[in-house]
Design an enzyme around this catalytic site. Structure first.
Site, short mmCIF file in Angstrom:
data_model
loop_
_atom_site.label_atom_id
_atom_site.label_comp_id
_atom_site.label_asym_id
_atom_site.label_seq_id
_atom_site.Cartn_x
_atom_site.Cartn_y
_atom_site.Cartn_z
CG HIS A 285 -2.10 -0.75 1.19
ND1 HIS A 285 -3.34 -0.17 1.22
CD2 HIS A 285 -2.32 -2.07 1.05
CE1 HIS A 285 -4.27 -1.10 1.12
NE2 HIS A 285 -3.68 -2.27 1.01
CD GLU B 260 -6.92 -1.69 -2.28
OE1 GLU B 260 -5.91 -1.22 -1.73
OE2 GLU B 260 -7.03 -2.89 -2.60
#
Lengths: 343, 343
Positions: A35, A104
């Protein structure tokens, strides 16, 4: 059986301790998130996973490390992913896997990228997976230069001068039908994040597509992420699981929220405790853990990664090793195997 | 005194051996190149530097690792560079440095990016350096969210949830006037690639600009890359230096050639042996090495990285340690010091 290392929840140093203990305890493979922003604001981390993988491989002996997942859509160029994972595999041969997904907003939008609809992201991922495999696929006897003229990516006479030393497996995350189909066409295996019953449905689409495409579906890996928070104190177990509340916001993968403060705020107001209890096994019972893992194997999964968000992670790993692991056969415990096994 | 690890010329494993030996021999810092494509086709490598840095830091105890240089223009997003180097610094506190430059076509064009003129690349680099420093600069007491609305990059509420554990130094490569000025305005030090006399001219612009900008020029690092091929056999020494022939193609940094086969071909037809002998010290003499390093310190450089392309690198490092190193003071041998020292 695999271990899950959450780069958003723990420091890199803690995660090194966890995987060292996990290797000692019999886990053969670790999946680790990748991430820019975490799913939560308070007390969260934003570790750069590729660096950690090298450190973790140095600190263990045999453990395999697979990302869960790397998004090859905007912030990472697919050729850079290909180069980085090839180099990891050269230093740690056969111990590296690449998990891909279409990402995302929270990991892309803060870096100035638009956040298009799921279809466009999936299309980018599809091109990326082809590019990565082509760059890796160079034989020693050919020149290994790749050209790719896609809708999203352009590759011009590119070559990895440090190619991988083994065939790096590529897995692909899917929650929906379209992604499961792409995974069945282009990857070496499926990654699912859902409880066994729902994950089984995705697996069914994956298997059916693989068959239709003429691929040997038994040669493909079927990976489940099993989320658990274990403690003798139920309330403590529940509390530490709430770190993942934002992952349960409705349609969160299509959401364009990218600020962890907003994710946390929305999760706190919109995601009830009940929803956490459905998505994550909050438990004081060893039998519950065994049963849940069995469920995944029964549905047809070949590998289960245990994503623990337990209050005491080292204690969890030791408990798991002594009391859960022995219930499963060597095959189900091992990594990189190719046929489905039930416990 | 620093050691130079060339990711284009050697395997990652060989480079690990070299830096381990270099640390033992008294080198305090290593600068290492960061490429997608190498400068040469035959027998070249394309190691992913960030992964290697983690492995190298694990395999050494005190050695500092600095890139020479990372291009934050296209293939690497500046926020990803900020995240990666922050994580390196968390795992290896105080042992990581970031060298930046505006890149070369061979590392960007194969990935589908256009190759604009030097001015635009420098402007991108300038924005990138600001973004990286802002992302790193977050205090523990503030929220640390960065917004940046540049001509090339857009950063929207981005935060490094794993910030660096120390103040990571940022150095900037310059061969020309404009880049030297940007380096003096935005970086913690200058990196030059030229022989002492020419490098001194760039250093002069750097110092003058720093002074004009009201910066304490003595607090800035002044780094020289000293290229040498050493052997008792002159012909052997020359032969191994020819790996770098393509770096001497006229205006190569502005060239859009990105295929190492073309670079090699052009270098073989356009770069005479004489040019290599001017750019790289081909020598059988220890005194030559001492003299060249002294020249850099005399001109005002604070740190010299020895980029050896000697036929036997381990032998070179051992010779250097025994016969060259003792000629320099502790300050000149050490890393991270801030005032100019002559030998």
């Amino acid at each position: 059986m695999g271990y899950w290392a959450a780069q958003e929840q723990y420091s890199m140093q803690d995660l090194l301790k966890f995987v060292t203990e996990a290797e000692k305890s019999g886990f053969a493979t670790t999946m680790t998130s990748d991430h820019f922003h975490p799913w939560w604001h308070d007390g969260a981390f934003g570790n750069f996973t590729w660096i950690w993988m090298a450190a973790a491989a140095e600190n263990t002996k045999r453990m395999q490390f697979v990302t869960g997942v790397t998004a090859p859509v905007y912030r990472y160029h697919p050729a850079i992913i290909a180069q980085a994972f090839a180099s990891l595999d050269v230093l740690y041969p056969g111990r590296i896997g690449l998990g891909l997904g279409s990402g995302e907003a929270m990991n892309e939008a803060p870096l100035g990228f638009d956040w298009p609809r799921a279809r466009a992201r999936l299309a980018r991922t599809k091109e990326a997976i082809q590019i990565i495999k082509e760059l890796w696929g160079q034989g020693v006897d050919d020149e290994g230069f790749v050209n790719f003229n896609g809708e999203y990516f352009l590759i011009r006479d590119a070559k990895l001068y440090t190619p991988p030393s083994t065939k790096i497996p590529v897995y692909m995350a899917a929650t929906g039908k379209q992604a499961a189909k792409v995974a069945a066409q282009y990857s070496d295996g499926l990654i699912t994040y859902l409880p066994a019953a729902e994950a089984g449905k995705v697996l069914h689409i994956f298997d059916a597509t693989a068959e239709k495409e003429g691929r040997d579906k038994d040669s493909l890996e079927k990976i489940a992420e099993y989320k658990v928070s274990f403690s003798e104190d139920y309330d403590e177990a529940f509390k530490s699981a709430t770190f993942w509340r934002a992952t349960l916001i409705k349609n969160v993968f299509d959401s364009d929220i990218s600020d962890p403060r907003s994710l946390q705020q929305k999760a706190e107001s919109k995601v009830p405790d009940e929803k956490i209890k459905q998505a994550i096994q909050i438990t004081t019972s060893i039998e519950d853990c065994i049963k849940s893992i069995e469920d995944y194997f029964k549905v047809g999964f070949t590998r289960v990664y245990v994503h623990s968000t337990s209050p005491d992670e080292i204690k969890f790993i030791q408990m798991f090793s002594k009391k859960v692991m022995p219930h499963f056969s060597i095959e189900a415990r091992g990594s990189r195997k190719t046929t489905a096994t039930s416990a």
